[in-house]
Design an enzyme around this catalytic site. Structure first.
Site, mmCIF file in Angstrom:
data_model
loop_
_atom_site.group_PDB
_atom_site.id
_atom_site.type_symbol
_atom_site.label_atom_id
_atom_site.label_comp_id
_atom_site.label_asym_id
_atom_site.label_seq_id
_atom_site.Cartn_x
_atom_site.Cartn_y
_atom_site.Cartn_z
ATOM 1 N N ASP A 1 -3.018 -10.037 2.501
ATOM 2 C CA ASP A 1 -4.918 -9.244 2.686
ATOM 3 C C ASP A 1 -5.569 -10.749 1.459
ATOM 4 O O ASP A 1 -4.819 -11.582 0.757
ATOM 5 C CB ASP A 1 -4.450 -8.067 1.599
ATOM 6 C CG ASP A 1 -2.686 -7.861 1.180
ATOM 7 O OD1 ASP A 1 -2.222 -8.967 0.460
ATOM 8 O OD2 ASP A 1 -2.444 -6.538 0.824
ATOM 9 N N ASN B 1 2.779 4.898 -0.699
ATOM 10 C CA ASN B 1 2.611 5.415 0.289
ATOM 11 C C ASN B 1 3.287 4.711 1.619
ATOM 12 O O ASN B 1 2.404 5.591 2.713
ATOM 13 C CB ASN B 1 1.042 6.297 -0.290
ATOM 14 C CG ASN B 1 0.629 4.256 -0.021
ATOM 15 O OD1 ASN B 1 0.631 3.291 0.934
ATOM 16 N ND2 ASN B 1 -0.886 4.469 -0.015
ATOM 17 N N HIS C 1 2.532 1.605 2.502
ATOM 18 C CA HIS C 1 2.025 1.086 3.522
ATOM 19 C C HIS C 1 2.444 -0.437 3.792
ATOM 20 O O HIS C 1 3.174 -0.351 2.555
ATOM 21 C CB HIS C 1 0.204 0.434 2.057
ATOM 22 C CG HIS C 1 0.178 0.613 0.889
ATOM 23 N ND1 HIS C 1 -0.246 0.032 0.155
ATOM 24 C CD2 HIS C 1 0.922 -0.859 0.758
ATOM 25 C CE1 HIS C 1 -0.420 0.110 -0.771
ATOM 26 N NE2 HIS C 1 1.148 -1.512 -0.847
ATOM 27 N N GLU D 1 -2.923 1.288 5.398
ATOM 28 C CA GLU D 1 -3.167 2.680 4.382
ATOM 29 C C GLU D 1 -2.834 3.864 5.319
ATOM 30 O O GLU D 1 -3.106 3.560 6.675
ATOM 31 C CB GLU D 1 -4.199 2.500 3.861
ATOM 32 C CG GLU D 1 -4.382 1.262 2.744
ATOM 33 C CD GLU D 1 -3.914 1.941 1.134
ATOM 34 O OE1 GLU D 1 -2.551 2.056 1.424
ATOM 35 O OE2 GLU D 1 -4.313 1.729 0.231
HETATM 36 C C1 F6R Z 1 0.247 -7.639 -1.812
HETATM 37 C C2 F6R Z 1 0.667 -6.669 -0.342
HETATM 38 C C3 F6R Z 1 1.687 -4.828 -0.960
HETATM 39 C C4 F6R Z 1 2.517 -4.864 -1.546
HETATM 40 C C5 F6R Z 1 2.593 -3.358 -2.165
HETATM 41 C C6 F6R Z 1 3.930 -3.605 -3.038
HETATM 42 O O1 F6R Z 1 -0.164 -8.555 -0.809
HETATM 43 O O2 F6R Z 1 0.155 -6.496 1.039
HETATM 44 O O3 F6R Z 1 1.341 -4.460 0.357
HETATM 45 O O4 F6R Z 1 3.342 -5.480 -1.335
HETATM 46 O O5 F6R Z 1 1.393 -2.872 -2.325
HETATM 47 O O6 F6R Z 1 3.360 -3.548 -4.436
HETATM 48 P P1 F6R Z 1 4.319 -4.296 -5.778
HETATM 49 O O7 F6R Z 1 4.810 -5.814 -4.715
HETATM 50 O O8 F6R Z 1 3.659 -4.792 -6.339
HETATM 51 O O9 F6R Z 1 5.247 -2.828 -5.201
#
Ligand code: F6R
Length: 248
Positions: free
Chosen positions: A67, A136, A138, A143
């Site tokens: 992303d 959440n 994701h 989302e």
């Molecule tokens: C990042 C991504 C997100 C993160 C997720 C967890 O490329 O796609 O889905 O993997 O938000 O983030 P952290 O590791 O910062 O807790």
């Protein structure tokens, strides 16, 4: 599903890096699906160390990231391209033209999404897709919603995600409200999925993703249908799974 329960963040990072390294050794020209966020930083540091020591080469590897924030370019220090360069690509021998991140500055974001799906398809999909997990539920920036979205798409980030990511920005208002994210289709088409989680604040998301019903309200729950998922977590993050998460 295979579950590795590690003592802490450092052990989780080493395990995650070892699984990625095993893929690169097994298939030097593999396609790695990569993630940003705080979870994989330690694993990327370990991979860079093994590369520096000559134990591991990314010379023939191709990468596709999950992303990118809409509106942020490679020079913005919170863009995911910038993150990948600083945390991994600058420190390993991967060819820069084989690293792919959605273009957050694309004039036509919808066309960029279609280009990204075509690119991933042309590469034959990912051999190993690394994922973090949002509070959440994701994955990528898929989302919670009413349906799983198959294709790469532009997504409105939820308040919870904006809140979680605000820690990286000087001010909450600077957090982009939209992102381009790979869809559930490309993630589920990965030959193997590697989910890395750390910290007690992820325990509930882990439980809902892997021990709850499969629902788009918890996007990661779709991974229960993937035939080859490896979950690596520290004990705190896996605490919600109980005895199911025994060390291998
Ligand atoms: C990042 C991504 C997100 C993160 C997720 C967890 O490329 O796609 O889905 O993997 O938000 O983030 P952290 O590791 O910062 O807790």
């Amino acid at each position: 599903m295979r579950i590795y329960r590690e003592a802490d963040y450092d052990a989780m990072s080493r395990r995650t890096a070892a699984i990625i390294a095993a893929e690169v050794v097994r298939k030097p020209d593999c396609v790695l699906g990569l993630a940003t966020g705080s979870t994989p930083v330690g694993a990327y540091r370990q991979l860079a160390a093994w590369n520096r020591e000559g134990l591991l080469s990314f010379r023939s590897v191709t990468s596709v990231n999950l992303d990118e924030y809409k509106g942020l370019g490679p020079d913005h220090d919170q863009s995911y391209r910038y993150f990948m360069d600083r945390n991994l690509f600058d420190h390993v021998d991967i060819r820069r033209d084989r690293t792919h991140v959605p273009d957050g500055l694309a004039a036509d974001p919808e066309a960029e999404c279609r280009r990204y799906d075509a690119l991933v398809a042309a590469l034959g999909g990912t051999d190993l897709q690394l994922l973090g997990l949002g509070h959440n539920g994701h994955i990528g920036f898929n989302e919670p919603g009413e349906a799983f979205v198959r294709e790469t798409h532009v997504v409105d980030l939820t308040e919870r995600t904006i809140e979680a990511n605000a820690r990286f920005f000087a001010h909450r208002d600077e957090v982009p409200r939209q992102a381009l994210t790979m869809g559930i289709g490309a993630i589920m088409a990965a030959k193997r999925v590697l989910v890395a989680v750390s910290g007690a604040d992820k325990a509930e998301a882990v439980r809902r993703a892997f021990a709850g019903p499969i629902t788009p309200a918890v996007p990661a729950s779709i991974l229960q249908l993937h035939p080859d998922v490896v979950l690596v977590g520290d004990a705190a993050a896996l605490s919600g799974l109980g005895e199911a998460a025994m060390p291998l």
